[in-house]
Design a protein around this motif. Structure first.
Motif, PDB file in Angstrom:
ATOM      1  N   UNK A 115      16.969  16.934  -4.443  1.00  0.00           N
ATOM      2  CA  UNK A 115      17.917  17.716  -5.556  1.00  0.00           C
ATOM      3  C   UNK A 115      19.244  17.264  -5.361  1.00  0.00           C
ATOM      4  N   UNK A 116      20.132  17.546  -6.378  1.00  0.00           N
ATOM      5  CA  UNK A 116      21.452  17.100  -6.550  1.00  0.00           C
ATOM      6  C   UNK A 116      22.271  18.117  -6.792  1.00  0.00           C
ATOM      7  N   UNK A 117      23.349  18.291  -6.119  1.00  0.00           N
ATOM      8  CA  UNK A 117      24.508  19.160  -6.454  1.00  0.00           C
ATOM      9  C   UNK A 117      25.775  18.597  -6.966  1.00  0.00           C
ATOM     10  N   UNK A 118      26.218  18.952  -8.060  1.00  0.00           N
ATOM     11  CA  UNK A 118      27.516  18.380  -8.802  1.00  0.00           C
ATOM     12  C   UNK A 118      28.397  19.369  -8.244  1.00  0.00           C
ATOM     13  N   UNK A 119      29.509  19.224  -7.342  1.00  0.00           N
ATOM     14  CA  UNK A 119      30.581  20.131  -6.878  1.00  0.00           C
ATOM     15  C   UNK A 119      31.866  19.654  -7.831  1.00  0.00           C
ATOM     16  N   UNK A 120      32.659  20.766  -8.352  1.00  0.00           N
ATOM     17  CA  UNK A 120      33.897  20.386  -9.092  1.00  0.00           C
ATOM     18  C   UNK A 120      35.046  21.173  -8.608  1.00  0.00           C
ATOM     19  N   UNK A 121      36.086  20.501  -8.347  1.00  0.00           N
ATOM     20  CA  UNK A 121      37.467  20.749  -7.693  1.00  0.00           C
ATOM     21  C   UNK A 121      38.176  21.761  -8.569  1.00  0.00           C
ATOM     22  N   UNK A 122      39.101  22.683  -8.026  1.00  0.00           N
ATOM     23  CA  UNK A 122      40.149  23.400  -8.670  1.00  0.00           C
ATOM     24  C   UNK A 122      41.047  22.718  -9.244  1.00  0.00           C
ATOM     25  N   UNK A 138      16.019  18.224 -10.922  1.00  0.00           N
ATOM     26  CA  UNK A 138      16.640  19.097  -9.843  1.00  0.00           C
ATOM     27  C   UNK A 138      18.000  19.057  -9.818  1.00  0.00           C
ATOM     28  N   UNK A 139      18.872  18.956 -10.954  1.00  0.00           N
ATOM     29  CA  UNK A 139      20.378  19.171 -10.673  1.00  0.00           C
ATOM     30  C   UNK A 139      20.750  20.414 -10.647  1.00  0.00           C
ATOM     31  N   UNK A 140      21.969  20.492  -9.975  1.00  0.00           N
ATOM     32  CA  UNK A 140      22.595  21.995  -9.620  1.00  0.00           C
ATOM     33  C   UNK A 140      24.096  21.683 -10.039  1.00  0.00           C
ATOM     34  N   UNK A 141      24.890  22.728 -10.369  1.00  0.00           N
ATOM     35  CA  UNK A 141      26.239  22.515 -10.363  1.00  0.00           C
ATOM     36  C   UNK A 141      27.059  23.705  -9.918  1.00  0.00           C
ATOM     37  N   UNK A 142      28.238  23.683  -9.198  1.00  0.00           N
ATOM     38  CA  UNK A 142      28.993  24.739  -8.976  1.00  0.00           C
ATOM     39  C   UNK A 142      30.503  24.146  -8.890  1.00  0.00           C
ATOM     40  N   UNK A 143      31.363  24.974  -8.945  1.00  0.00           N
ATOM     41  CA  UNK A 143      32.926  24.880  -8.680  1.00  0.00           C
ATOM     42  C   UNK A 143      33.776  26.130  -9.034  1.00  0.00           C
ATOM     43  N   UNK A 144      34.863  26.095  -8.456  1.00  0.00           N
ATOM     44  CA  UNK A 144      35.629  27.225  -8.296  1.00  0.00           C
ATOM     45  C   UNK A 144      37.042  27.166  -9.030  1.00  0.00           C
ATOM     46  N   UNK A 145      37.675  28.044  -9.592  1.00  0.00           N
ATOM     47  CA  UNK A 145      38.979  28.194 -10.329  1.00  0.00           C
ATOM     48  C   UNK A 145      38.758  27.152 -11.489  1.00  0.00           C
ATOM     49  N   UNK A 146      39.592  26.012 -11.643  1.00  0.00           N
ATOM     50  CA  UNK A 146      39.236  25.168 -12.761  1.00  0.00           C
ATOM     51  C   UNK A 146      37.770  24.549 -12.781  1.00  0.00           C
ATOM     52  N   UNK A 147      37.144  24.482 -11.395  1.00  0.00           N
ATOM     53  CA  UNK A 147      35.940  24.151 -11.269  1.00  0.00           C
ATOM     54  C   UNK A 147      34.990  25.196 -11.720  1.00  0.00           C
ATOM     55  N   UNK A 148      35.400  26.602 -11.898  1.00  0.00           N
ATOM     56  CA  UNK A 148      34.777  27.464 -12.372  1.00  0.00           C
ATOM     57  C   UNK A 148      34.518  27.325 -13.925  1.00  0.00           C
ATOM     58  N   UNK A 149      35.986  27.058 -14.346  1.00  0.00           N
ATOM     59  CA  UNK A 149      35.792  27.109 -15.897  1.00  0.00           C
ATOM     60  C   UNK A 149      34.963  26.040 -16.306  1.00  0.00           C
ATOM     61  N   UNK A 150      35.031  24.775 -15.637  1.00  0.00           N
ATOM     62  CA  UNK A 150      34.132  23.674 -16.241  1.00  0.00           C
ATOM     63  C   UNK A 150      32.851  24.006 -15.961  1.00  0.00           C
ATOM     64  N   UNK A 151      32.222  24.736 -14.922  1.00  0.00           N
ATOM     65  CA  UNK A 151      30.993  25.242 -14.707  1.00  0.00           C
ATOM     66  C   UNK A 151      30.477  26.124 -16.003  1.00  0.00           C
TER      67      UNK A 151
END
Length: 668
Positions: A436-443, A515-528
């Motif tokens: 499985x793959x997790x895309x993480x997005x920064x703030x 099996x793709x997943x995504x998460x992020x916080x702040x700007x990363x939360x906006x983008x999620x």
């Protein structure tokens, strides 16, 4: 070696507050660690001897999170140890108790009791204390009250705990609570701790104070406002008696210090070209002639450390003057390096290693710094032997835990622009199955991912995920044009993230496309939030401390009234349609991705209403969703939240992804 576990962060040591003694023979710093039983952080002072590189612990009371050098042999810090002091503080009585400790031994003793709540403080040459102190325009100044009047005022303040009266914006700040008509004023105390008077006006908020080498003068960065605080602020000079505002019109100043006894150096931007995220430049100010000079007119380089990590706690200086030069951290590419600039504006690199310089102190040419190098956690280093850490607080991580090393991956766009990123392979990776793959997005968005240690990313690699993370346009480290996405949120940055994900999937064929997943916080939360409204390719998502509606964000958050319109090139009144177009909430009716929302009750940067709106919209449209609200936490939950809360947050994310994750072998 074993795999990283979710709660291993409780054993990490976090370093901060690095500062040389006046004679340069010692370096003081603070070490923090999580206390899971008490659900807090323990902080103590440490000392490193420059000549021998030996380190020893100075305090054991677990409450010393910062300090100042009084002289070559004494450290002074503010804390509450006495139960009577704790009781007085809880009753709203204003005071600060200073303790002093000798570096040669013995426990700290009570030193000065100052009848104001101090922010920062330092010692003037004659022994007086120059400090910033809390000032509330809605309360009586306790300094001038009799015992009876003070008792009445404390009773009134206790009764007022149930109310907040707002008369200006911003009316609150993330991590600072309600701030309406509250200021930080410069004040002075004599060597015995007696209040001598305020040095700045009641509507002036002092942001920073720096003494000169002789400790008889100071430079201030401050802002003076009523009703609405503007982005432009002031540079002021304390000559030992009074404070005068210097002529620096049209600038937002972020740092100031003395380059020599008659010259100031500071960083600032006029924001005219690229708004509030525009990189600053270096200026000097001649105090003898009142002359302002821009010394780096062509500079297009970040002037601070924006490399993200959840393995830090506490703050350190990242800019310091020594020998007529200013040392400063700068983000270049995916690293936070140390550079220096002289009065002519000539810049030179000092530390250019892979990783992140998190704090620095320089005295008589000796450079001490706190850094995260490659996948190691923070340690103390001296520049003369940069490869050999002075400390060994976190070496156990590399010795005991099997980590996944970040593998660089670059996406080249049609115009030649390069998007930098990394991939972590699953720790127990073997051929013959897909993962499985997790895309993480920064703030930020103006921060960056680097190769430094990131507990959350390593955790998911330990749990069997490929972890993909990159720095799309809008990120720091590549100049102004690259970081400028004003009015483009959800367009070119979304394309970069999706294209980088596609590149990772192509480069690593055993990544599981289904099996793709995504998460992020702040700007990363906006983008999620944006991603789940524009594609169905992800099996589950976790949106953290997010933005869902730019219109509500504008009117409710601590930075909204200037950040939302600057970044969207519009406001709710001059282009309502554009703000709504860039709001993920507009597209919530198109979401099918199961989504967990994580938000903190006291997050005033991306207020709770942002997560609630998106959660409600998904529930309304029958999308599987869940919201976990953390009481007593703010925007910094993942980085400095209470230890048990940080653990619960990771449990929520891990559990949500595990609910939707399927495991396959390569031939399935």
């Amino acid at each position: 070696m074993r795999k990283l576990t979710l709660d291993d962060f409780k054993n990490y040591k976090f370093l901060s507050g690095i500062e040389h003694s006046p004679d340069g023979r010692h370096v003081g710093f603070v070490v923090h660690e999580a206390d899971m039983e008490e659900n807090k952080y323990r902080s103590n002072l440490y000392l490193a001897e420059v000549a021998t590189r030996k380190i020893r612990k100075l305090t054991t009371f677990d409450k010393e999170s910062s300090f100042k050098w009084q002289d070559d042999e004494h450290l002074v810090f503010a804390t509450i140890r006495d139960p009577k002091d704790k009781e007085a503080a809880e009753s709203h009585k204003e005071f600060t108790q200073l303790y002093r400790i000798n570096i040669h031994g013995g426990e700290a003793d009570k030193y000065l009791r100052l009848k104001k709540s101090l922010g920062s403080f330092d010692f003037l040459a004659g022994g007086d204390v120059l400090a910033t102190c809390a000032f509330d325009l809605n309360a009586k100044d306790q300094l001038n009250l009799s015992e009876t009047e003070l008792s009445d005022e404390l009773k009134r303040l206790k009764e007022e705990e149930d109310y907040e009266v707002l008369e200006e914006i911003p009316f609150w700040s993330n991590g600072g609570g309600f701030t309406s008509k509250k200021r930080s004023r410069l004040c002075r105390f004599d060597a015995q701790g007696t209040f001598q008077g305020y040095l700045t006006g009641e509507y002036t908020n002092v942001e920073s104070v720096k003494l000169n080498e002789e400790k008889n003068k100071a430079v201030l960065v401050s802002s003076t406002f009523q009703d609405k605080e503007e982005l432009l602020n002031e540079l002021s000079y304390f000559d030992g008696e009074t404070v005068r505002v210097l002529d620096t019109p049209g600038l937002t100043i972020s740092f100031a210090d003395f380059l020599d006894k008659d010259t100031l150096i500071f960083t600032a931007t006029d924001m005219k070209k690229l708004g509030l995220n525009e990189n600053g430049k270096f200026y000097t100010y001649d105090l003898l002639t009142d002359t302002l000079a821009l010394i780096t007119p062509d500079l297009d380089q970040s002037l601070y450390n924006s490399v993200g990590s959840d393995a830090r706690y506490g703050g350190s200086k990242t800019r310091v003057v020594d020998g007529g030069e200013l040392y400063f951290t700068t983000t270049l590419g995916t690293n936070a390096e140390l550079w220096k600039v002289n009065r002519e504006g000539v810049l030179r690199p000092v530390i250019t290693e892979e990783g992140s310089v998190d704090g620095v102190s320089v005295k008589n040419g000796h450079v001490a710094y706190i850094a995260m190098k490659n996948t190691t956690l923070q340690e103390l280093y001296f520049l003369e032997a940069p490869a050999l850490p002075v400390s060994s607080f976190n070496t156990w991580v590399q010795e005991e835990i099997q980590l996944s090393l970040p593998e660089p991956l670059k996406l080249t766009l049609d115009d030649g622009t390069v998007i930098d990123g990394f991939v972590l392979k699953p720790v127990d990776y073997t051929e013959g199955k897909t993962w499985p793959v997790l895309l993480e997005i920064h703030g930020g968005p103006k921060t960056v991912y680097g190769s430094v240690f990131y507990h959350e990313l390593q955790l998911f690699a330990a749990q069997g995920y490929y972890v993909v993370f990159c720095n799309p346009r809008g990120s720091d480290g590549k100049g102004n044009d690259f970081s400028d996405i004003r009015g483009k949120y959800g367009t070119i940055d979304y394309e970069d993230l999706m294209n980088f994900t596609d590149l990772a999937l192509f480069t690593y064929p055993d990544m599981d496309l289904s099996n793709l997943f995504v998460t992020g916080g702040s700007y990363g939360g906006f983008m999620t939030n944006w991603i789940i409204g524009h594609t169905n390719r992800f099996k589950a998502a976790v949106s953290q401390r997010s933005i869902s509606n730019w219109i509500s964000m504008f009117n409710t958050t601590d930075i909204g009234y200037y950040f939302a319109d600057d970044q969207n090139a519009s406001s709710p009144w001059d282009n309502h349609a554009k703000m709504w177009w860039h709001s993920p909430l507009k597209y919530a009716d198109q979401v099918v991705t199961p989504t967990l929302f994580i938000h903190s009750e006291e997050d005033y940067r991306c207020w709770l209403t942002e997560g609630l709106q998106m959660f409600t919209a998904l529930k309304y449209h029958n999308v599987e969703s869940r919201l976990c609200l953390f009481k007593g936490e703010n925007h910094e939950l993942s980085r400095s939240g209470k230890p048990k809360h940080r653990q619960r947050r990771l449990e929520e994310i891990s559990g949500w992804f595990a609910r939707y994750r399927t495991l396959k072998t390569a031939d399935e």
